[in-house]
Write an enzyme that holds these catalytic residues in place. Structure first.
Site, PDB file in Angstrom:
ATOM      1  N   SER A  34       0.441  -1.163  -0.079  1.00  0.00           N
ATOM      2  CA  SER A  34       0.237   0.113   0.420  1.00  0.00           C
ATOM      3  C   SER A  34       0.977   1.493  -0.211  1.00  0.00           C
ATOM      4  CB  SER A  34      -0.968   0.159   1.292  1.00  0.00           C
ATOM      5  OG  SER A  34      -1.765  -1.374   1.340  1.00  0.00           O
ATOM      6  N   THR A  71       0.733  -6.888   1.989  1.00  0.00           N
ATOM      7  CA  THR A  71       0.129  -7.027   3.058  1.00  0.00           C
ATOM      8  C   THR A  71      -1.560  -7.338   2.266  1.00  0.00           C
ATOM      9  OG1 THR A  71       1.677  -7.231   4.122  1.00  0.00           O
ATOM     10  CG2 THR A  71      -0.084  -8.004   5.249  1.00  0.00           C
ATOM     11  N   CYS A  72      -1.875  -6.531   2.249  1.00  0.00           N
ATOM     12  CA  CYS A  72      -3.138  -5.289   2.848  1.00  0.00           C
ATOM     13  C   CYS A  72      -3.983  -6.476   1.501  1.00  0.00           C
ATOM     14  CB  CYS A  72      -3.455  -4.358   2.116  1.00  0.00           C
ATOM     15  SG  CYS A  72      -5.495  -3.707   2.251  1.00  0.00           S
ATOM     16  N   CYS A  77      -5.753  -7.709   4.558  1.00  0.00           N
ATOM     17  CA  CYS A  77      -7.276  -6.712   4.798  1.00  0.00           C
ATOM     18  C   CYS A  77      -8.751  -6.782   3.538  1.00  0.00           C
ATOM     19  CB  CYS A  77      -7.831  -5.469   4.915  1.00  0.00           C
ATOM     20  SG  CYS A  77      -6.145  -4.673   4.821  1.00  0.00           S
ATOM     21  N   LYS A  80      -9.292 -10.967   3.984  1.00  0.00           N
ATOM     22  CA  LYS A  80     -10.067 -10.905   5.242  1.00  0.00           C
ATOM     23  C   LYS A  80     -10.977 -10.895   5.071  1.00  0.00           C
ATOM     24  CE  LYS A  80     -10.646  -7.866   7.388  1.00  0.00           C
ATOM     25  NZ  LYS A  80      -9.400  -7.364   8.560  1.00  0.00           N
ATOM     26  N   GLY A 145      15.614  -6.319  -3.158  1.00  0.00           N
ATOM     27  CA  GLY A 145      15.778  -5.088  -3.170  1.00  0.00           C
ATOM     28  C   GLY A 145      16.969  -5.372  -1.848  1.00  0.00           C
ATOM     29  N   GLY A 211      -5.451  -9.803  19.757  1.00  0.00           N
ATOM     30  CA  GLY A 211      -5.588  -8.710  18.892  1.00  0.00           C
ATOM     31  C   GLY A 211      -6.979  -9.125  17.382  1.00  0.00           C
ATOM     32  N   TYR A 212      -6.621  -7.627  16.879  1.00  0.00           N
ATOM     33  CA  TYR A 212      -7.257  -8.050  15.405  1.00  0.00           C
ATOM     34  C   TYR A 212      -7.676  -8.868  14.742  1.00  0.00           C
ATOM     35  CZ  TYR A 212      -7.013  -2.219  14.620  1.00  0.00           C
ATOM     36  OH  TYR A 212      -7.087  -1.101  14.952  1.00  0.00           O
ATOM     37  N   ALA A 214      -6.535 -12.073  15.775  1.00  0.00           N
ATOM     38  CA  ALA A 214      -6.621 -13.760  16.526  1.00  0.00           C
ATOM     39  C   ALA A 214      -8.617 -13.404  16.215  1.00  0.00           C
ATOM     40  CB  ALA A 214      -6.450 -13.308  17.828  1.00  0.00           C
ATOM     41  N   GLU A 216     -10.642 -11.444  14.291  1.00  0.00           N
ATOM     42  CA  GLU A 216     -11.480 -11.734  13.315  1.00  0.00           C
ATOM     43  C   GLU A 216     -11.182 -13.518  13.157  1.00  0.00           C
ATOM     44  OE1 GLU A 216     -10.166  -7.007  11.784  1.00  0.00           O
ATOM     45  OE2 GLU A 216      -8.869  -9.109  10.452  1.00  0.00           O
ATOM     46  N   ARG A 233      -3.522 -13.543  26.883  1.00  0.00           N
ATOM     47  CA  ARG A 233      -2.793 -13.173  27.691  1.00  0.00           C
ATOM     48  C   ARG A 233      -4.043 -12.300  29.079  1.00  0.00           C
ATOM     49  NH1 ARG A 233       2.695 -11.551  25.723  1.00  0.00           N
ATOM     50  NH2 ARG A 233       1.938 -10.193  25.012  1.00  0.00           N
ATOM     51  N   GLY A 296       1.085 -10.735  16.778  1.00  0.00           N
ATOM     52  CA  GLY A 296       1.592  -9.103  16.440  1.00  0.00           C
ATOM     53  C   GLY A 296       2.492  -9.891  14.961  1.00  0.00           C
ATOM     54  N   THR A 345      -3.251   0.183   6.693  1.00  0.00           N
ATOM     55  CA  THR A 345      -3.247   0.095   5.319  1.00  0.00           C
ATOM     56  C   THR A 345      -3.918   2.094   4.794  1.00  0.00           C
ATOM     57  OG1 THR A 345      -3.372  -1.897   4.302  1.00  0.00           O
ATOM     58  CG2 THR A 345      -4.379   0.021   3.200  1.00  0.00           C
ATOM     59  N   HIS A 471     -34.421   7.651   9.746  1.00  0.00           N
ATOM     60  CA  HIS A 471     -34.934   6.783  10.460  1.00  0.00           C
ATOM     61  C   HIS A 471     -35.204   5.784  10.027  1.00  0.00           C
ATOM     62  CE1 HIS A 471     -36.711   5.662  13.653  1.00  0.00           C
ATOM     63  NE2 HIS A 471     -38.508   5.302  13.448  1.00  0.00           N
ATOM     64  N   GLU A 476     -28.471   6.396  14.349  1.00  0.00           N
ATOM     65  CA  GLU A 476     -29.257   7.811  14.409  1.00  0.00           C
ATOM     66  C   GLU A 476     -29.006   8.053  15.979  1.00  0.00           C
ATOM     67  OE1 GLU A 476     -33.346   7.926  14.522  1.00  0.00           O
ATOM     68  OE2 GLU A 476     -33.913   5.955  14.387  1.00  0.00           O
TER      69      GLU A 476
HETATM   70  P1  NDP Z   1      -2.066  -7.202  18.068  1.00  0.00           P
HETATM   71  O1  NDP Z   1      -1.054  -6.218  18.056  1.00  0.00           O
HETATM   72  O2  NDP Z   1      -3.373  -6.695  17.491  1.00  0.00           O
HETATM   73  O3  NDP Z   1      -1.946  -7.964  19.154  1.00  0.00           O
HETATM   74  C1  NDP Z   1      -1.215  -9.250  19.344  1.00  0.00           C
HETATM   75  C2  NDP Z   1      -1.848 -10.029  20.326  1.00  0.00           C
HETATM   76  O4  NDP Z   1      -1.484 -11.514  20.190  1.00  0.00           O
HETATM   77  C3  NDP Z   1      -2.130  -8.980  21.528  1.00  0.00           C
HETATM   78  O5  NDP Z   1      -3.567  -9.765  21.986  1.00  0.00           O
HETATM   79  C4  NDP Z   1      -0.892 -10.181  21.925  1.00  0.00           C
HETATM   80  O6  NDP Z   1      -1.728  -9.773  23.439  1.00  0.00           O
HETATM   81  C5  NDP Z   1      -0.621 -10.745  21.737  1.00  0.00           C
HETATM   82  N1  NDP Z   1       1.059 -11.710  21.840  1.00  0.00           N
HETATM   83  C6  NDP Z   1       2.004 -11.647  21.654  1.00  0.00           C
HETATM   84  N2  NDP Z   1       2.772 -12.430  21.543  1.00  0.00           N
HETATM   85  C7  NDP Z   1       2.483 -13.082  23.082  1.00  0.00           C
HETATM   86  C8  NDP Z   1       2.778 -13.779  22.694  1.00  0.00           C
HETATM   87  N3  NDP Z   1       4.073 -14.604  23.154  1.00  0.00           N
HETATM   88  N4  NDP Z   1       1.446 -15.585  23.543  1.00  0.00           N
HETATM   89  C9  NDP Z   1       0.381 -14.859  23.518  1.00  0.00           C
HETATM   90  N5  NDP Z   1       0.004 -14.450  22.771  1.00  0.00           N
HETATM   91  C10 NDP Z   1       1.063 -12.733  22.356  1.00  0.00           C
HETATM   92  O7  NDP Z   1      -1.561  -7.975  16.233  1.00  0.00           O
HETATM   93  P2  NDP Z   1      -2.663  -8.511  15.226  1.00  0.00           P
HETATM   94  O8  NDP Z   1      -1.393  -9.803  15.280  1.00  0.00           O
HETATM   95  O9  NDP Z   1      -4.221  -9.450  15.572  1.00  0.00           O
HETATM   96  O10 NDP Z   1      -1.814  -7.991  13.885  1.00  0.00           O
HETATM   97  C11 NDP Z   1      -1.239  -7.263  13.558  1.00  0.00           C
HETATM   98  C12 NDP Z   1      -1.208  -5.810  12.927  1.00  0.00           C
HETATM   99  O11 NDP Z   1      -2.100  -6.289  12.069  1.00  0.00           O
HETATM  100  C13 NDP Z   1      -2.718  -4.231  13.773  1.00  0.00           C
HETATM  101  O12 NDP Z   1      -1.375  -4.072  15.494  1.00  0.00           O
HETATM  102  C14 NDP Z   1      -3.065  -4.044  13.207  1.00  0.00           C
HETATM  103  O13 NDP Z   1      -2.649  -2.602  13.168  1.00  0.00           O
HETATM  104  C15 NDP Z   1      -3.089  -5.077  11.622  1.00  0.00           C
HETATM  105  N6  NDP Z   1      -3.645  -5.061  10.660  1.00  0.00           N
HETATM  106  C16 NDP Z   1      -5.011  -4.484  11.074  1.00  0.00           C
HETATM  107  C17 NDP Z   1      -6.650  -5.104  10.804  1.00  0.00           C
HETATM  108  C18 NDP Z   1      -7.731  -4.392  10.545  1.00  0.00           C
HETATM  109  O14 NDP Z   1      -7.371  -2.429  10.332  1.00  0.00           O
HETATM  110  N7  NDP Z   1      -9.314  -4.647  11.246  1.00  0.00           N
HETATM  111  C19 NDP Z   1      -6.740  -6.460  10.829  1.00  0.00           C
HETATM  112  C20 NDP Z   1      -5.474  -7.192  11.152  1.00  0.00           C
HETATM  113  C21 NDP Z   1      -4.053  -6.772  11.010  1.00  0.00           C
HETATM  114  P3  NDP Z   1      -1.444  -9.161  24.833  1.00  0.00           P
HETATM  115  O15 NDP Z   1      -2.315  -7.950  24.179  1.00  0.00           O
HETATM  116  O16 NDP Z   1      -1.434  -9.762  26.010  1.00  0.00           O
HETATM  117  O17 NDP Z   1       0.228  -8.538  24.517  1.00  0.00           O
END
Ligand code: NDP
Length: 498
Positions: A34, A71-72, A77, A80, A145, A211-212, A214, A216, A233, A296, A345, A471, A476
């Site tokens: 992107s 990636t996107c 994105c 997904k 590159g 996170g996002y 997981a 989704e 966690r 992450g 993105t 409405h 609303e």
């Molecule tokens: P995130 O950063 O959103 O979440 C990472 C998750 O992994 C957190 O819940 C974290 O837990 C957990 N985690 C990290 N290390 C470990 C570990 N060793 N053991 C267990 N749990 C762990 O990452 P994602 O992989 O979900 O997404 C990556 C990025 O991609 C996002 O930051 C986002 O910017 C982007 N993205 C955006 C989307 C959207 O806009 N809809 C969709 C998908 C991705 P804890 O909270 O405890 O640290």
């Protein structure tokens, strides 16, 4: 070629014709995702001679595989969202019954068909991105590159031949890749790359992370009928989002049948005859066909040879840049996830646009990170803009007013689905400015995009209230939240993160 006025390495704007050094390219971009595609197209539109390189296309990335679109488009994105649409029909079909749809015959879901359609669409988009580049006059090289000097790049093509080019400016836009926690048996798990291209739909899935990605994927697989165990966690998923909304997402996931394992660590993955055994620190043994690590992403900087030219990286390997996206080496710049600023993105697009305007458009343009809306495409989705309640408590000088609305969407009154939509506005009590908005419910991202415009314009709660609603709609509710749910005094302590 004559270029318009542009920024010199010291940040001053050049005079036309002032810089006599010859380079093969005005700009060479590494990475055609992107941010890279946006920056190269816009720079070329400003008259720059631009080259870009990207790894060969494949849905599953590696150190040596990528694809134009990044990636996107290829493994993020877009695919997904296609799977989210696919999964959403499951719930829609259930809801349809009370609306008179007689679904008496067994309804089958054909994963392979959806996957084929998804792959066709990704291939189509890959082609469109290539055409966007060539239409803008950007020269695309397929290969890996590397930076070999402050103004020198080397591209290793598929057949091993190496091409060397000089460039007045080099832009790093190589994005990031999924990271894997170091757990015994970790090689048995997949990342989101593979999850978007699985040959068979898993019947049982274990998802690690909160996170996002997981949340989704838990929604996608559950929506398609799989048994899903989500291990994270913290007390709630989606750390960093508004705590109240995180609880809503957790409730909805559970309501739709996802098994939540909060405050849980995965300790072992073991291959058995029956699949993969996922062992937790609570002694649970969960059997799965697929284990997804959604823990992450890390920036793609390892193979760029950055140490040779002294580009500074942070502790996780992200390229350090200033507010103009410039590294410590004046001719080298970076945008998008590789800088680990805000990994979305549209943010990479903004950074790429600002880069092109600043370097080739004669305008000092800086990315603005205020009021960036975002969405988690869980089913139903969560979308937010501005401050969460916790951030407002921490940052605001005065009192905070919190308005919330929890309601049964009209559609659910007939379908019988037990799932409330929740909306929230955070308001500065003194200025009446709306500091943050969140929604969890159907169409939340579609609604939040408009709310983001209002917040960017500095809208007050009074202006929200004086806006006439549409409405009947869920949207609303954002203009009819009259009573304050709570007032938080300026001296209230920040809440602990759950
Ligand atoms: P995130 O950063 O959103 O979440 C990472 C998750 O992994 C957190 O819940 C974290 O837990 C957990 N985690 C990290 N290390 C470990 C570990 N060793 N053991 C267990 N749990 C762990 O990452 P994602 O992989 O979900 O997404 C990556 C990025 O991609 C996002 O930051 C986002 O910017 C982007 N993205 C955006 C989307 C959207 O806009 N809809 C969709 C998908 C991705 P804890 O909270 O405890 O640290």
């Amino acid at each position: 070629m004559a270029l318009p006025r542009k920024m010199l390495n010291d940040g001053e704007l050049s005079k036309p014709g002032e810089d006599e050094t010859y380079y093969d390219f005005d700009l060479f971009v590494i990475g055609a995702g992107s941010g890279g595609v946006r920056a190269s197209r816009f720079s070329a539109n400003f008259g720059a001679k631009v080259g870009i390189c990207e790894l060969p296309f494949h849905p599953i990335s590696s150190e040596v595989i990528g694809g134009v679109g990044g990636t996107c488009v290829i493994r993020g994105c877009v695919p997904k969202k296609i799977l989210v649409y696919g999964a959403s029909f499951g719930g829609e079909l259930e809801d349809a019954r009370n609306y008179g749809w007689e679904l008496s015959e067994k309804v089958d879901f054909n994963w392979k068909k959806l996957l084929e359609k998804k792959t066709d669409e990704i291939n189509r988009l890959n082609g469109i991105y290539k055409r966007l580049l060539s239409n803008a006059g950007v020269k695309l090289f397929e290969g890996e590159g590397k930076i070999v000097g402050p103004n020198e790049v080397e591209v290793t093509q598929l057949d091993g031949t190496k091409l060397s080019y000089s460039a007045k400016h080099i832009l790093i836009a190589t994005g990031g890749r999924a990271q894997r926690p170091n757990i015994p048996g970790q090689e048995l798990a997949i990342t989101s790359d593979e999850a978007l291209s699985l040959e068979d739909l898993p019947k049982r899935a274990v998802v690690l992370g909160g996170g996002y990605i997981a949340v989704e994927f838990a929604s996608i697989w559950r929506g398609m009928g799989a048994t899903v165990d989500l291990i994270f966690r913290k007390e709630l998923p989606l750390r960093g989002f508004d705590d109240e909304m995180r609880a809503v997402v957790a409730r909805n996931l559970e309501g739709r049948g996802v098994n939540l394992h909060p405050r849980t660590h995965l300790t072992d993955l073991i291959k058995t005859e029956d699949g993969i055994k996922a062992v937790t620190d609570h002694g649970e043994e969960l059997m799965a066909d697929v284990v997804l690590f959604a823990t992450g992403r890390t920036p793609n900087t390892k193979r760029l040879n950055l140490e040779a030219v002294g580009v500074e990286l942070d502790e996780i390997g992200a390229v350090k840049v200033d507010e103009n996206s410039r590294t410590n080496i004046p001719s080298i710049w970076a945008v998008g996830d590789v800088t680990n600023r805000l990994n979305l993105t549209p943010v990479a697009l903004m950074e790429g646009t600002c880069f092109a305007k600043s370097v080739f458009g004669g305008e000092n343009s800086k990315p603005d990170y205020n009021h960036i809306p975002c969405a988690v495409f869980s089913i139903p989705p969560l979308s937010v803009v501005g401050l969460s309640e916790e951030q407002a408590i921490e940052q605001a000088q005065g009192d905070i007013l919190v308005f919330t609305s929890t309601f049964n969407p009209l559609k659910n009154t007939i379908s019988g689905r037990q799932e409330k939509s929740v909306m929230k506005l955070i308001v500065d009590a003194e200025t009446d400015k709306v500091l943050g908005a969140s929604m969890c419910g159907p169409d939340a991202p579609e609604i939040m995009q408009g709310i983001a415009v209002a917040l960017k314009c500095g809208a007050t709660k009074a202006q929200f209230d004086s806006t006439v609603g549409i409405h009947p709609s869920a949207a609303e509710e954002f203009v009819t939240m009259r009573s304050v749910s709570r007032r938080i005094a300026a001296d209230a302590k920040p809440r602990t993160n759950l």
